[in-house]
Each structure stands twice: as C-alpha cells, then as structure tokens.
Design a protein around this motif. Structure first.
Motif, PDB file in Angstrom:
ATOM      1  N   PHE A  63       0.867  -1.173   0.000  1.00 39.55           N
ATOM      2  CA  PHE A  63       0.000   0.000   0.000  1.00 39.55           C
ATOM      3  C   PHE A  63       0.905   1.223   0.000  1.00 39.55           C
ATOM      4  CE2 PHE A  63       0.948  -1.276   4.275  1.00 39.55           C
ATOM      5  CZ  PHE A  63       1.346  -0.104   4.885  1.00 39.55           C
ATOM      6  N   GLN A  64       0.381   2.316  -0.465  1.00 36.89           N
ATOM      7  CA  GLN A  64       1.151   3.553  -0.341  1.00 36.89           C
ATOM      8  C   GLN A  64       0.250   4.582   0.309  1.00 36.89           C
ATOM      9  OE1 GLN A  64       3.679   4.529  -3.669  1.00 36.89           O
ATOM     10  NE2 GLN A  64       4.262   2.399  -3.876  1.00 36.89           N
ATOM     11  N   CYS A  65      -0.692   5.130  -0.428  1.00 30.81           N
ATOM     12  CA  CYS A  65      -1.607   6.068   0.232  1.00 30.81           C
ATOM     13  C   CYS A  65      -2.587   5.317   1.127  1.00 30.81           C
ATOM     14  CB  CYS A  65      -2.330   6.944  -0.787  1.00 30.81           C
ATOM     15  SG  CYS A  65      -3.720   6.155  -1.634  1.00 30.81           S
TER      16      CYS A  65
ATOM     17  N   SER B 171      -7.556  -8.062 -10.704  1.00 35.05           N
ATOM     18  CA  SER B 171      -7.706  -6.999 -11.702  1.00 35.05           C
ATOM     19  C   SER B 171      -8.886  -6.072 -11.462  1.00 35.05           C
ATOM     20  CB  SER B 171      -7.781  -7.593 -13.113  1.00 35.05           C
ATOM     21  OG  SER B 171      -8.941  -8.380 -13.265  1.00 35.05           O
ATOM     22  N   GLY B 172      -9.809  -6.444 -10.620  1.00 39.64           N
ATOM     23  CA  GLY B 172     -10.944  -5.574 -10.323  1.00 39.64           C
ATOM     24  C   GLY B 172     -10.647  -4.530  -9.264  1.00 39.64           C
ATOM     25  N   ASN B 173      -9.428  -4.529  -8.742  1.00 42.05           N
ATOM     26  CA  ASN B 173      -9.046  -3.571  -7.701  1.00 42.05           C
ATOM     27  C   ASN B 173      -7.893  -2.720  -8.215  1.00 42.05           C
ATOM     28  OD1 ASN B 173     -10.171  -6.078  -6.176  1.00 42.05           O
ATOM     29  ND2 ASN B 173     -10.387  -4.355  -4.797  1.00 42.05           N
ATOM     30  N   LEU B 174      -8.159  -1.431  -8.354  1.00 42.52           N
ATOM     31  CA  LEU B 174      -7.151  -0.501  -8.863  1.00 42.52           C
ATOM     32  C   LEU B 174      -6.400   0.166  -7.719  1.00 42.52           C
ATOM     33  CD1 LEU B 174      -9.206   1.220 -11.704  1.00 42.52           C
ATOM     34  CD2 LEU B 174      -7.759  -0.822 -11.825  1.00 42.52           C
ATOM     35  N   CYS B 175      -5.140   0.505  -7.988  1.00 43.63           N
ATOM     36  CA  CYS B 175      -4.293   1.218  -7.039  1.00 43.63           C
ATOM     37  C   CYS B 175      -3.686   2.414  -7.766  1.00 43.63           C
ATOM     38  CB  CYS B 175      -3.191   0.288  -6.515  1.00 43.63           C
ATOM     39  SG  CYS B 175      -1.977   1.125  -5.482  1.00 43.63           S
ATOM     40  N   ARG B 176      -4.091   3.601  -7.397  1.00 44.14           N
ATOM     41  CA  ARG B 176      -3.564   4.807  -8.047  1.00 44.14           C
ATOM     42  C   ARG B 176      -2.067   4.971  -7.834  1.00 44.14           C
ATOM     43  NH1 ARG B 176      -7.878   9.673  -7.003  1.00 44.14           N
ATOM     44  NH2 ARG B 176      -9.493   8.856  -8.375  1.00 44.14           N
ATOM     45  N   CYS B 177      -1.552   4.434  -6.743  1.00 42.20           N
ATOM     46  CA  CYS B 177      -0.127   4.574  -6.426  1.00 42.20           C
ATOM     47  C   CYS B 177       0.734   3.573  -7.188  1.00 42.20           C
ATOM     48  CB  CYS B 177       0.099   4.413  -4.924  1.00 42.20           C
ATOM     49  SG  CYS B 177      -0.816   5.591  -3.924  1.00 42.20           S
ATOM     50  N   GLY B 178       0.129   2.556  -7.752  1.00 42.19           N
ATOM     51  CA  GLY B 178       0.876   1.571  -8.528  1.00 42.19           C
ATOM     52  C   GLY B 178       1.610   0.546  -7.693  1.00 42.19           C
ATOM     53  N   ALA B 179       1.071   0.160  -6.548  1.00 44.58           N
ATOM     54  CA  ALA B 179       1.733  -0.809  -5.671  1.00 44.58           C
ATOM     55  C   ALA B 179       1.433  -2.251  -6.076  1.00 44.58           C
ATOM     56  CB  ALA B 179       1.303  -0.572  -4.228  1.00 44.58           C
ATOM     57  N   TYR B 180       1.071  -2.473  -7.322  1.00 45.23           N
ATOM     58  CA  TYR B 180       0.642  -3.800  -7.772  1.00 45.23           C
ATOM     59  C   TYR B 180       1.679  -4.891  -7.516  1.00 45.23           C
ATOM     60  CZ  TYR B 180      -3.011  -1.181 -10.156  1.00 45.23           C
ATOM     61  OH  TYR B 180      -4.060  -0.361 -10.428  1.00 45.23           O
TER      62      TYR B 180
END
Length: 176
Positions: free
Chosen positions: A94-96, A142-151
């Motif tokens: 996680f980031q934010c 894939s149904g969960n997005l992360c704006r910070c890009g912590a994939y």
C-alpha cells in the motif's frame, strides 16, 4: 429485513435506493470500506457477501436480507493483523492506503477461490494444476485498482501468504 454485518445483526435501511456502501459507511459507521469511483470500476468498496467479493457501490442494501457481510473491520485488528494484512505491511503493498481495504477484502476472497479450485481467464482448473502464477494473481486482482501503482508489492504479499498457507504453490519461475 436484516443482514449480519461482521457478525452482528442489523436491520436493513427502509430506503430501497440506499446502496450497500452508503449503508455500511453512513448508517453503520464502518468507514473502512471506501467510496472510490462510485461506479464499480475501482474496487475500493469491495466487501464480502456470503464469502464472495462484490463492489458495494453497485448493490442496493435491501438486496442483502439474510446475508452475511464482512468488511475490512472484520479482517484482523490493529492488535492481531490477519496474515494478508501482515504481508501487505511487510511488502509495502500500500502507499496512500485508500485502496487497501478493498484490496485486502478482494485478496481474502481470492484465497478462498483458489482453495476451492475456481477457474479464471488464466487457469481453467487450478485444482488440476495447483501452481499459482503471477499472471493468475494479477488476473484475479484486476478488479481492484491502485492509483499509487503498488501492484507488484500486492502480488508479492499474496505470494507470501499462498506459500505459507498451501496447498497451492507459487511458480517461482513465472513469478520472477
């Protein structure tokens, strides 16, 4: 009309237009479930209903009469994190943190789906080939997005928990 939320019975709202998300957050004070896009596209509002993940922003509360609903508040606590939560912390998944509750609810369901041998677009029969690849995990999350890009960190956390809990194994070559 009632639903069991995190183990406690609650009367459902009388307003037939009230979403499950708004009922959980505004009426029950369970603000761990986040309102992201409010269109079912980001997954921030993911909760478990009878063990299956859903986008709570797309579901009306009154449709859940008799259902067992779990939010992030039911998965571990500050004093006793669930294995997925510990792995998210260890791998900086996680980031934010805004998407994290939905990510963890979705990952919780993912673990059950894998254990039950559910098919996906990547692996037709996970029970026949009990090796989980990075592509498999990416598809299922894939149904969960992360704006910070912590994939990549989220996938690493999932790999750790799957490796520790078995009976599935991680394909080290495909995961590298």
């Amino acid at each position: 009309m009632h639903a069991r939320v995190n183990g406690t019975e609650h009367p459902l709202p009388h307003d037939s237009r009230r979403t499950l998300l708004d009922w959980l957050r505004e009426d029950l004070g369970l603000t761990g479930t986040k309102k992201g896009c409010d269109h079912g596209q980001c997954g921030a509002c993911t909760v478990l209903v009878d063990g299956r993940r859903i986008n709570s922003c797309l579901s009306l509360a009154q449709l859940h009469d008799g259902d067992a609903i779990e939010t992030i508040e039911a998965i571990g606590s500050a004093d006793a994190l669930a294995p997925l939560q510990r792995a998210f912390v260890a791998h900086d998944g996680f980031q934010c943190g805004y998407c994290t509750p939905g990510q963890i609810c979705s990952a919780t369901a993912l673990m059950s789906e894998l254990a039950e041998g559910w098919a996906s677009a990547v692996t037709e029969d996970i029970a026949a080939a009990p090796v989980v690849t990075r592509a498999e995990l990416q598809e299922r999350m894939s149904g969960n997005l992360c704006r910070c890009g912590a994939y990549s960190n989220i996938i690493a956390a999932l790999e750790e928990v799957i490796a520790a809990e078995g009976p599935l194994r991680i394909d080290a070559e495909a995961s590298a």
